[in-house]
Write an enzyme that holds these catalytic residues in place. Structure first.
Site, PDB file in Angstrom:
ATOM      1  N   LYS A  42      15.976 -44.672  31.798  1.00  0.00           N
ATOM      2  CA  LYS A  42      14.631 -44.327  31.309  1.00  0.00           C
ATOM      3  C   LYS A  42      14.608 -44.383  29.786  1.00  0.00           C
ATOM      4  CE  LYS A  42      13.562 -41.043  35.028  1.00  0.00           C
ATOM      5  NZ  LYS A  42      13.505 -39.596  35.337  1.00  0.00           N
ATOM      6  N   ARG A  82      23.681 -32.624  31.207  1.00  0.00           N
ATOM      7  CA  ARG A  82      23.011 -31.340  31.436  1.00  0.00           C
ATOM      8  C   ARG A  82      23.936 -30.215  30.974  1.00  0.00           C
ATOM      9  NH1 ARG A  82      17.895 -31.313  32.238  1.00  0.00           N
ATOM     10  NH2 ARG A  82      17.998 -32.651  34.088  1.00  0.00           N
ATOM     11  N   HIS A 128      16.019 -29.683  24.610  1.00  0.00           N
ATOM     12  CA  HIS A 128      16.999 -30.762  24.700  1.00  0.00           C
ATOM     13  C   HIS A 128      17.492 -31.117  23.292  1.00  0.00           C
ATOM     14  CE1 HIS A 128      15.958 -31.044  28.779  1.00  0.00           C
ATOM     15  NE2 HIS A 128      15.302 -32.193  28.814  1.00  0.00           N
ATOM     16  N   THR A 176       1.475 -24.690  39.445  1.00  0.00           N
ATOM     17  CA  THR A 176       2.376 -23.554  39.650  1.00  0.00           C
ATOM     18  C   THR A 176       3.814 -23.837  39.221  1.00  0.00           C
ATOM     19  OG1 THR A 176       2.745 -24.279  41.935  1.00  0.00           O
ATOM     20  CG2 THR A 176       0.998 -22.658  41.569  1.00  0.00           C
ATOM     21  N   ASN A 221      11.783 -29.311  25.626  1.00  0.00           N
ATOM     22  CA  ASN A 221      11.468 -30.360  26.608  1.00  0.00           C
ATOM     23  C   ASN A 221      10.230 -30.059  27.442  1.00  0.00           C
ATOM     24  OD1 ASN A 221      13.698 -28.448  27.454  1.00  0.00           O
ATOM     25  ND2 ASN A 221      13.053 -29.183  29.463  1.00  0.00           N
ATOM     26  N   GLN A 233      20.997 -31.656  27.569  1.00  0.00           N
ATOM     27  CA  GLN A 233      19.685 -31.304  28.080  1.00  0.00           C
ATOM     28  C   GLN A 233      19.646 -29.963  28.819  1.00  0.00           C
ATOM     29  OE1 GLN A 233      18.791 -36.013  28.866  1.00  0.00           O
ATOM     30  NE2 GLN A 233      17.449 -34.587  29.931  1.00  0.00           N
ATOM     31  N   CYS A 288      10.959 -36.720  28.718  1.00  0.00           N
ATOM     32  CA  CYS A 288      11.094 -35.721  27.649  1.00  0.00           C
ATOM     33  C   CYS A 288      12.113 -36.140  26.592  1.00  0.00           C
ATOM     34  CB  CYS A 288      11.474 -34.364  28.238  1.00  0.00           C
ATOM     35  SG  CYS A 288      12.823 -34.439  29.441  1.00  0.00           S
ATOM     36  N   SER A 325       1.303 -23.463  47.942  1.00  0.00           N
ATOM     37  CA  SER A 325       0.677 -22.637  46.899  1.00  0.00           C
ATOM     38  C   SER A 325      -0.837 -22.540  47.040  1.00  0.00           C
ATOM     39  CB  SER A 325       1.008 -23.212  45.511  1.00  0.00           C
ATOM     40  OG  SER A 325       2.392 -23.196  45.275  1.00  0.00           O
ATOM     41  N   GLY A 341      14.747 -28.744  32.344  1.00  0.00           N
ATOM     42  CA  GLY A 341      14.328 -30.098  32.664  1.00  0.00           C
ATOM     43  C   GLY A 341      14.392 -30.399  34.148  1.00  0.00           C
ATOM     44  N   ARG A 348       5.550 -45.129  34.485  1.00  0.00           N
ATOM     45  CA  ARG A 348       5.973 -45.402  33.102  1.00  0.00           C
ATOM     46  C   ARG A 348       6.289 -46.868  32.837  1.00  0.00           C
ATOM     47  NH1 ARG A 348      10.037 -40.280  32.905  1.00  0.00           N
ATOM     48  NH2 ARG A 348       8.459 -38.631  32.677  1.00  0.00           N
TER      49      ARG A 348
END
Length: 330
Positions: free
Chosen positions: A205, A227, A234, A9, A307, A153, A126, A38, A157, A97
């Site tokens: 990251k 941002r 992005h 969702t 993104n 970005q 992303c 949800s 995101g 990751r």
């Protein structure tokens, strides 16, 4: 083929469903899974109505593949449980990751690393995905030495609530906030939380994931992530120093023949990548290709991608497709 979408969702979850439909991903059964609030909600996909299930119930359904986009905490708790039940988990969060036992995959670059034993596969950040897709073929040819990247970005995101904050501010409505400052008509040099070294988690990251995906810990990477009040994609200003010198026409030729990359580089005619034109596209766009005249062997690039697509949903679906094509699903 039993397929589960965990976090169905959310913004990325909805984009995953869109990509699955567009790419005619083959499945026999589909399970839509989301948070407790949800559960029981009805969702339509390809003309059929589905009832949203809870994550605990989903773990018992024996899905062959589950694409997770439900946040790091959820992934840390539930991905191993799904994997133990025989499900291949493709996870969009940052949870796995940098785990040395898990693969961090952009299929066009390092899909060949995947094996039938991989039960939890990490989808990169992303902003990292779009950058490495462009840099990987140049690394093969000229050998990356150092990357300086500044990102611009999209609010998408952060998620639905961030989009709503921007729209509320645009209308003069005092609504809920997810950012510490106004985002409309502003730019926040602050994505994710700050670390002791002064960088944000998002910035680190990009450093760590780039090295892992390209299998080269010697590459110097420094990042500033910002941002901005945009929806659609992005953007990144990337300055790259190579070990070897390059020819600009050869660089353009390499990038023009790289799968998933589109070169838009005709500035005299105002042709260059923009978030608004990358929206709902799976490709990564690159332009403003020019030599850095301040030092040798250094290139400037402007890289843009949606993104929610290649930066998240599309890459995850491509990993699932790769696992099926290579008969790595059992």
């Amino acid at each position: 083929m039993k397929l589960a979408v965990v976090g169905a969702t959310g913004l990325v979850g909805q984009e995953i469903l869109k990509v699955l439909e567009e790419r005619s991903f083959p499945f026999d059964e589909l399970y839509l899974i989301a948070s407790p609030k949800s559960v029981g909600q009805k969702m339509k996909f390809k003309g059929k109505e589905y009832t949203v299930k809870g994550i605990e119930e989903g773990a018992k359904l024996g899905a062959d593949i589950a694409i997770f986009s439900a946040g790091g905490g959820t992934s840390l708790e539930w991905a191993p449980k799904y994997a133990e039940a025989g499900t291949i988990v493709i996870d969009n969060s940052s949870a796995w990751r940098m785990d040395p036992t898990k693969k961090l995959i952009v299929p066009e670059i390092n899909g060949h690393q995947l094996s039938i034993d991989d039960r939890i596969i990490a989808n990169p950040n992303c902003s990292t995905i779009q950058m490495v897709l462009v840099l990987a073929p140049l690394h093969v040819k000229y050998k990356l030495k150092r990357i300086v990247v500044s990102t611009y970005q999209s609010v998408t995101g952060t998620g639905k609530d961030a989009v709503q904050q921007m729209m509320d501010e645009r209308k003069g409505v005092n609504g809920p906030k997810v950012y510490p400052h106004q985002i409309d008509m502003n730019a926040l040099p602050h994505i994710d939380s700050f670390l002791d070294n002064g960088y944000t988690k998002e910035e680190m990251k990009m450093v760590n994931e780039t090295r892992k995906i390209l299998s080269d810990n010697k590459i110097g990477v420094t990042s500033t992530t910002v941002r901005i009040p945009a929806i659609g994609g992005h953007s990144e200003a990337v300055n790259v120093e190579f070990e070897e010198d390059f020819n600009l026409s050869e660089v353009r030729s390499i990038l023009s023949t790289t799968p998933g990359v589109i070169v838009q580089d005709d500035p005299k005619n105002n042709v260059y990548p923009m978030p608004i034109t990358s929206h709902n596209r799976d490709e990564v766009f690159v332009g403003r290709i020019r030599r850095d005249e301040s030092q040798p062997n250094t290139l400037n690039l402007w890289i843009v991608a949606d993104n929610l697509r290649k930066g998240a949903a599309t890459n995850a679906v491509q990993i699932a497709e790769f696992m099926m094509e290579k008969s790595l699903v059992y």
